[in-house]
Design a protein around this motif. Structure first.
Motif, PDB file in Angstrom:
ATOM      1  N   PHE A   1       0.071  -6.638  -7.807  1.00 28.84           N
ATOM      2  CA  PHE A   1       0.290  -5.679  -7.072  1.00 28.84           C
ATOM      3  C   PHE A   1      -0.731  -5.749  -5.717  1.00 28.84           C
ATOM      4  O   PHE A   1      -0.252  -5.321  -4.817  1.00 28.84           O
ATOM      5  N   LEU A   2      -1.787  -6.223  -6.219  1.00 27.58           N
ATOM      6  CA  LEU A   2      -2.848  -6.312  -4.887  1.00 27.58           C
ATOM      7  C   LEU A   2      -2.310  -7.238  -3.816  1.00 27.58           C
ATOM      8  O   LEU A   2      -2.549  -6.845  -2.560  1.00 27.58           O
ATOM      9  N   VAL A   3      -1.520  -8.202  -4.246  1.00 27.11           N
ATOM     10  CA  VAL A   3      -1.094  -9.355  -3.337  1.00 27.11           C
ATOM     11  C   VAL A   3      -0.096  -8.536  -2.401  1.00 27.11           C
ATOM     12  O   VAL A   3       0.235  -8.865  -1.297  1.00 27.11           O
ATOM     13  N   HIS A   4       0.932  -7.785  -3.238  1.00 27.23           N
ATOM     14  CA  HIS A   4       2.203  -7.170  -2.566  1.00 27.23           C
ATOM     15  C   HIS A   4       1.873  -5.851  -2.147  1.00 27.23           C
ATOM     16  O   HIS A   4       2.981  -5.303  -1.189  1.00 27.23           O
ATOM     17  N   ALA A   5       0.994  -5.069  -2.188  1.00 27.01           N
ATOM     18  CA  ALA A   5       0.800  -3.906  -1.756  1.00 27.01           C
ATOM     19  C   ALA A   5       0.118  -3.951  -0.501  1.00 27.01           C
ATOM     20  O   ALA A   5      -1.262  -3.251  -0.328  1.00 27.01           O
ATOM     21  N   ASP A   6       0.662  -4.207   0.690  1.00 30.49           N
ATOM     22  CA  ASP A   6      -0.032  -4.478   1.896  1.00 30.49           C
ATOM     23  C   ASP A   6      -0.298  -3.413   2.555  1.00 30.49           C
ATOM     24  O   ASP A   6      -1.508  -3.246   3.284  1.00 30.49           O
ATOM     25  N   SER A   7       0.332  -2.372   2.510  1.00 31.53           N
ATOM     26  CA  SER A   7      -0.167  -1.115   3.130  1.00 31.53           C
ATOM     27  C   SER A   7      -1.487  -0.516   2.577  1.00 31.53           C
ATOM     28  O   SER A   7      -2.081   0.163   3.461  1.00 31.53           O
ATOM     29  N   LEU A   8      -1.591  -0.832   1.385  1.00 29.54           N
ATOM     30  CA  LEU A   8      -2.990  -0.148   0.720  1.00 29.54           C
ATOM     31  C   LEU A   8      -4.033  -1.169   0.747  1.00 29.54           C
ATOM     32  O   LEU A   8      -5.162  -0.998   1.013  1.00 29.54           O
ATOM     33  N   THR A   9      -3.704  -2.434   0.240  1.00 27.54           N
ATOM     34  CA  THR A   9      -4.718  -3.524   0.183  1.00 27.54           C
ATOM     35  C   THR A   9      -4.886  -4.455   1.117  1.00 27.54           C
ATOM     36  O   THR A   9      -5.608  -5.669   0.922  1.00 27.54           O
TER      37      THR A   9
END
Length: 305
Positions: free
Chosen positions: A121-129
């Motif tokens: 999730f951290l790798v692919h949630a670009d808009s947030l992380t």
């Protein structure tokens, strides 16, 4: 005893910032972070004997929530800490609901799987992380004062760590501590005296999540940059090694083991192969020579308490 503890705490506040270099103080700050992670994991594995492997993920939850609260919502460092701790608490508690009927290897696999999902999730949630590029975290500002240097951060982190250690001791000696020990001894016996072992398991996970959330917020402030790869399984394995070296179920052992492993990590940081070898040597020494861990050696009369 209280006078001795007070004098020791006063010495910690005064001497390290005056005597240690910036690199040594940075290492000291990381040791304080690892102490929080270790005591949370020790509560679950060493006391409640629930083999959970998601400390790294909970650590990351705290770090990212604290960073986002400061960067996106303009909160100060101290104001962001409760959100980081609550996020870690909630995530850990929800994960425990999934693991209610699981134990031993199955619990380890479930929590390990959650850690892998969280990192994805951290790798692919670009808009947030900001994805794999990570986030540049601002230095803490408390009441208009910026804590930018390792010495200043040490003075900020030390009281937070002391408060966490005091709260751990209160939990350990209180009713919840007794229930966690009973959970580790026998879930059936715990149920027989009128307590729901699932609720006690959730409470143990939740407390660990709160400690990991605080550790994550401090880590983000100390290093100034976080990315998804800082919160993988390696973090959990390092903390598991720390409480094994220190002595399972012992607060003193968790603190001592985490400090020893931090020092090994920083000394051998430029030699990745030797670092893992150092961990392995520590584990072998414990299991073959000192089965009670450092707590059993340094506190022989008190056992692992």
């Amino acid at each position: 005893m209280w006078l001795s503890l007070g004098l020791a705490a006063l010495a910690l506040f005064i001497l390290p910032p005056r005597l240690l270099s910036d690199f040594q103080l940075y290492t000291f700050n990381l040791a304080l972070v690892n102490v929080l992670l270790a005591i949370g994991l020790n509560l679950v594995i060493g006391v409640a004997r629930q083999f959970a492997l998601f400390s790294g993920a909970l650590f990351g939850v705290g770090a990212y929530v604290a960073a986002i609260c400061q960067m996106r919502f303009g909160l100060g460092f101290l104001a962001a800490i409760p959100f980081a701790m609550m996020a870690g608490l909630v995530v850990a508690a929800v994960t425990s609901l999934v693991a209610w009927r699981a134990g031993d290897l199955y619990l380890a696999m479930i929590t390990f799987g959650f850690g892998e999902i969280f990192q994805f999730f951290l790798v692919h949630a670009d808009s947030l992380t900001n994805g794999p590029d990570g986030l540049a975290v601002p230095r803490p500002v408390v009441f208009g004062v910026s804590f930018a240097t390792p010495a200043q951060l040490f003075l900020l982190f030390l009281p937070l760590t002391i408060a966490a250690l005091v709260s751990y001791r209160l939990i350990e000696r209180g009713r919840l501590g007794q229930l966690l020990v009973a959970l580790g001894d026998s879930e059936v016996a715990l149920a027989a005296i009128g307590h729901d072992h699932r609720l006690v398991k959730t409470l143990a996970f939740a407390v660990q999540g709160a400690y990991a959330g605080l550790a994550g917020a401090m880590f983000a402030a100390a290093v100034g940059f976080i990315d998804p790869y800082s919160f993988g399984l390696s973090v959990t394995l390092q903390q598991l090694t720390a409480i094994a070296v220190g002595g399972f179920g012992s607060l003193f052992g968790a603190v001592t083991g985490s400090i020893v492993l931090t020092l090994i990590d920083r000394v051998l940081i430029d030699f990745p192969g030797l670092r893992e070898l150092g961990y392995g040597v520590c584990l072998l020494a414990v299991f073959l020579v000192f089965p009670g861990g450092l707590a059993g050696v340094l506190l022989p009369r008190r056992g692992a308490s």
